[in-house]
Scaffold this motif. Structure first.
Motif, PDB file in Angstrom:
ATOM      1  N   ARG A  32      32.935 -54.371   8.032  1.00 44.67           N
ATOM      2  CA  ARG A  32      33.559 -55.305   7.103  1.00 44.67           C
ATOM      3  C   ARG A  32      32.670 -55.473   5.877  1.00 44.67           C
ATOM      4  O   ARG A  32      31.439 -55.373   5.957  1.00 44.67           O
ATOM      5  CB  ARG A  32      33.792 -56.663   7.771  1.00 44.67           C
ATOM      6  CG  ARG A  32      34.765 -56.618   8.940  1.00 44.67           C
ATOM      7  CD  ARG A  32      35.006 -58.005   9.512  1.00 44.67           C
ATOM      8  NE  ARG A  32      35.854 -57.944  10.699  1.00 44.67           N
ATOM      9  CZ  ARG A  32      37.183 -57.959  10.658  1.00 44.67           C
ATOM     10  NH1 ARG A  32      37.814 -58.018   9.473  1.00 44.67           N
ATOM     11  NH2 ARG A  32      37.890 -57.903  11.776  1.00 44.67           N
ATOM     12  N   GLY A  33      33.301 -55.739   4.746  1.00 43.06           N
ATOM     13  CA  GLY A  33      32.572 -55.990   3.521  1.00 43.06           C
ATOM     14  C   GLY A  33      32.054 -57.410   3.448  1.00 43.06           C
ATOM     15  O   GLY A  33      32.180 -58.201   4.383  1.00 43.06           O
ATOM     16  N   GLU A  34      31.448 -57.711   2.302  1.00 39.87           N
ATOM     17  CA  GLU A  34      30.886 -59.043   2.120  1.00 39.87           C
ATOM     18  C   GLU A  34      31.961 -60.121   2.140  1.00 39.87           C
ATOM     19  O   GLU A  34      31.701 -61.270   2.530  1.00 39.87           O
ATOM     20  CB  GLU A  34      30.110 -59.086   0.796  1.00 39.87           C
ATOM     21  CG  GLU A  34      29.251 -60.305   0.605  1.00 39.87           C
ATOM     22  CD  GLU A  34      28.407 -60.198  -0.649  1.00 39.87           C
ATOM     23  OE1 GLU A  34      27.647 -61.135  -0.927  1.00 39.87           O
ATOM     24  OE2 GLU A  34      28.518 -59.175  -1.359  1.00 39.87           O
ATOM     25  N   ASP A  35      33.179 -59.753   1.720  1.00 39.83           N
ATOM     26  CA  ASP A  35      34.280 -60.721   1.717  1.00 39.83           C
ATOM     27  C   ASP A  35      34.975 -60.838   3.068  1.00 39.83           C
ATOM     28  O   ASP A  35      35.929 -61.601   3.213  1.00 39.83           O
ATOM     29  CB  ASP A  35      35.304 -60.343   0.651  1.00 39.83           C
ATOM     30  CG  ASP A  35      35.865 -58.940   0.874  1.00 39.83           C
ATOM     31  OD1 ASP A  35      35.332 -58.214   1.745  1.00 39.83           O
ATOM     32  OD2 ASP A  35      36.825 -58.554   0.171  1.00 39.83           O
ATOM     33  N   GLY A  36      34.536 -60.086   4.058  1.00 41.89           N
ATOM     34  CA  GLY A  36      35.139 -60.139   5.380  1.00 41.89           C
ATOM     35  C   GLY A  36      36.273 -59.161   5.592  1.00 41.89           C
ATOM     36  O   GLY A  36      36.803 -59.053   6.701  1.00 41.89           O
ATOM     37  N   GLY A  37      36.669 -58.431   4.569  1.00 42.87           N
ATOM     38  CA  GLY A  37      37.737 -57.446   4.701  1.00 42.87           C
ATOM     39  C   GLY A  37      37.260 -56.154   5.335  1.00 42.87           C
ATOM     40  O   GLY A  37      36.072 -55.798   5.265  1.00 42.87           O
ATOM     41  N   LYS A  55      36.361 -52.382   5.868  1.00 40.38           N
ATOM     42  CA  LYS A  55      35.938 -51.255   5.032  1.00 40.38           C
ATOM     43  C   LYS A  55      36.116 -49.921   5.747  1.00 40.38           C
ATOM     44  O   LYS A  55      36.405 -48.899   5.123  1.00 40.38           O
ATOM     45  CB  LYS A  55      34.468 -51.403   4.626  1.00 40.38           C
ATOM     46  CG  LYS A  55      34.182 -52.506   3.658  1.00 40.38           C
ATOM     47  CD  LYS A  55      32.823 -52.309   2.975  1.00 40.38           C
ATOM     48  CE  LYS A  55      31.706 -52.050   3.966  1.00 40.38           C
ATOM     49  NZ  LYS A  55      30.399 -51.937   3.300  1.00 40.38           N
ATOM     50  N   LYS A  85      45.278 -53.402   6.509  1.00 45.08           N
ATOM     51  CA  LYS A  85      44.526 -54.577   6.972  1.00 45.08           C
ATOM     52  C   LYS A  85      44.989 -55.043   8.354  1.00 45.08           C
ATOM     53  O   LYS A  85      45.201 -56.236   8.591  1.00 45.08           O
ATOM     54  CB  LYS A  85      44.663 -55.720   5.963  1.00 45.08           C
ATOM     55  CG  LYS A  85      44.125 -55.391   4.578  1.00 45.08           C
ATOM     56  CD  LYS A  85      44.286 -56.557   3.623  1.00 45.08           C
ATOM     57  CE  LYS A  85      43.741 -56.205   2.249  1.00 45.08           C
ATOM     58  NZ  LYS A  85      43.898 -57.333   1.293  1.00 45.08           N
ATOM     59  N   ASP A 141      25.256 -57.524   3.396  1.00 46.81           N
ATOM     60  CA  ASP A 141      26.400 -57.042   2.624  1.00 46.81           C
ATOM     61  C   ASP A 141      27.660 -56.884   3.460  1.00 46.81           C
ATOM     62  O   ASP A 141      28.607 -56.228   3.026  1.00 46.81           O
ATOM     63  CB  ASP A 141      26.070 -55.682   1.979  1.00 46.81           C
ATOM     64  CG  ASP A 141      24.957 -55.795   0.961  1.00 46.81           C
ATOM     65  OD1 ASP A 141      24.830 -56.874   0.355  1.00 46.81           O
ATOM     66  OD2 ASP A 141      24.213 -54.808   0.779  1.00 46.81           O
ATOM     67  N   GLY A 142      27.699 -57.452   4.648  1.00 49.31           N
ATOM     68  CA  GLY A 142      28.882 -57.319   5.481  1.00 49.31           C
ATOM     69  C   GLY A 142      28.520 -57.419   6.945  1.00 49.31           C
ATOM     70  O   GLY A 142      27.441 -57.910   7.317  1.00 49.31           O
TER      71      GLY A 142
END
Length: 400
Positions: free
Chosen positions: A260-265, A267, A289, A335-336
């Motif tokens: 996951r990325g820093e925004d929680g999405g 990757k 997603k 960063d995630g």
């Protein structure tokens, strides 16, 4: 008698003067003038031979008419002499001009040779610096030639055979990359630029090029700034290789894994994750997603990450219509985050069956009139029945 002296016939006297002598002299003078003109013409003509024969025949005829004593052989010898002299003169002129042209070409060639030798000396001086070494293959079956040297601190050996054995003085990954690049250069003319690392820890730049007749591989020692940049490049290559290795391992596991990325999405997900969420492939799962865990489970993971980077817990999720239990491990970085889920449904089923069996056995033993007690390897009481409690008169709280 008339006719016995034909050469003297025809003499005439007019006005007390002998005209025959004057005519003879005029003819003789005319004959000499004509010979001079013929000699000049024959000297400048390539048809000296045939014209010489014609001149001899005409001379004989004139001489017969004029009553002179010049023979045809004398005239031919004179014509041949004049022709040969003219041809020799022309040949000499041509040879002089050709020699002058050859001399000029030799001067130009000497000048070009001097320039080439000077350029060669400059090239050798540049190649013999102590900060670079060049390997030159002149032909496919000939041994390569080595020019120049590298600093001692680079770890490169001076010996030719030892230097060409790249695996002996380069790091294994650098040696493999260099040998692969050199093979591609020699076989397919594919140029390359690499940064390699010796076993002494010194970075080197390597450039490979192929010309019409030579294959050149140049090793360059770097300055301190260049070494720092080269070390960063080598470290980046190493991290990229390790990343690819880990991604390949996670993709091969039969366990859902995700990044996951820093925004929680999402990757990246592996194939097991895509199969679990019934996506066409991993890229489609990220693009659409599709989440593997429910909202409550994700909230629990996020809450744990606020205080601790590692989350470890058993969570349930519906897979292909069945509810399964997964041992989820999730790590949060700067960063995630990355997570891995192991299906423990079979283990939980076995554990439940075991617990049911134990309870069944306990119920059976508890009905016996014989006192029964079970201890573990640490000599701790794990089970007792009512007969055991009554036998010793102990309270249940104490026994527990």
């Amino acid at each position: 008698m008339p006719g016995q002296h034909p050469h003297r016939a025809g003499r005439a006297v007019s006005g007390g003067h002998d005209d025959s002598g004057i005519a003879g002299s005029a003819l003789e003078g005319g004959s000499l003038s004509w010979r001079a003109r013929a000699s000049t013409f024959l000297a400048t003509s390539a048809l000296a031979g045939p014209l010489a024969g014609a001149a001899a025949h005409a001379e004989t005829a004139v001489a017969s008419v004029a009553g002179l004593s010049v023979s045809a052989i004398d005239v031919m010898q004179l014509a041949v002499f004049v022709g040969v002299t003219g041809a020799a003169l022309i040949s000499a002129i041509v040879l002089i001009r050709e020699r002058a042209r050859t001399s000029a070409e030799n001067v130009e060639l000497r000048s070009r040779l001097a320039d080439i030798n000077a350029a060669l000396r400059r090239s050798e001086a540049l190649l013999n610096l102590r900060d670079q070494r060049v390997v030159v293959w002149a032909a496919e079956n000939k041994k390569p030639e080595l020019i120049g040297t590298l600093p001692v601190e680079s770890g490169a050996p001076e010996d030719r055979a030892a230097f060409l054995a790249f695996g002996r003085w380069l790091m294994p990954r650098s040696a493999a990359a260099l040998e692969h690049a050199v093979a591609g250069l020699r076989e397919k003319a594919k140029p390359f630029d690499l940064v390699i690392e010796s076993q002494a820890g010194a970075p080197l730049e390597v450039h490979g090029r192929k010309s019409a007749a030579h294959v050149l591989v140049r090793f360059l020692s770097l300055s301190e700034t260049q070494r720092s940049q080269a070390r960063l490049k080598i470290e980046n290559q190493r991290l990229a290789a390790d990343h690819d290795t880990m991604i390949g391992l996670l993709d091969a596991l039969n366990m859902p894994a995700w990044l996951r990325g820093e925004d929680g999405g999402l990757k990246w997900v592996n194939r097991a994750y895509a199969d679990a969420v019934e996506a066409e492939n991993a890229e489609a799962a990220v693009r659409e997603k599709k989440e593997f865990l429910g909202g409550q489970a994700r909230d629990a993971i996020a809450a744990q990450h606020r205080t601790h980077p590692v989350f470890e817990q058993s969570l349930s999720s519906v897979i292909e219509g069945d509810r399964r239990v997964f041992a989820v491990t999730d790590f949060a970085g700067s960063d995630g985050s990355a997570g891995l889920a192991c299906d423990t449904s079979a283990i939980e089923a076995v554990r439940g069956e075991y617990e049911r069996t134990v309870r069944s056995h306990a119920d059976t033993l508890d009905q016996l009139n014989t006192a029964v007690a079970i201890f573990d390897t640490d000599e701790k009481l794990r089970f007792f029945n009512q007969a055991f409690q009554k036998l010793w008169g102990l309270e249940a709280g104490f026994l527990h």
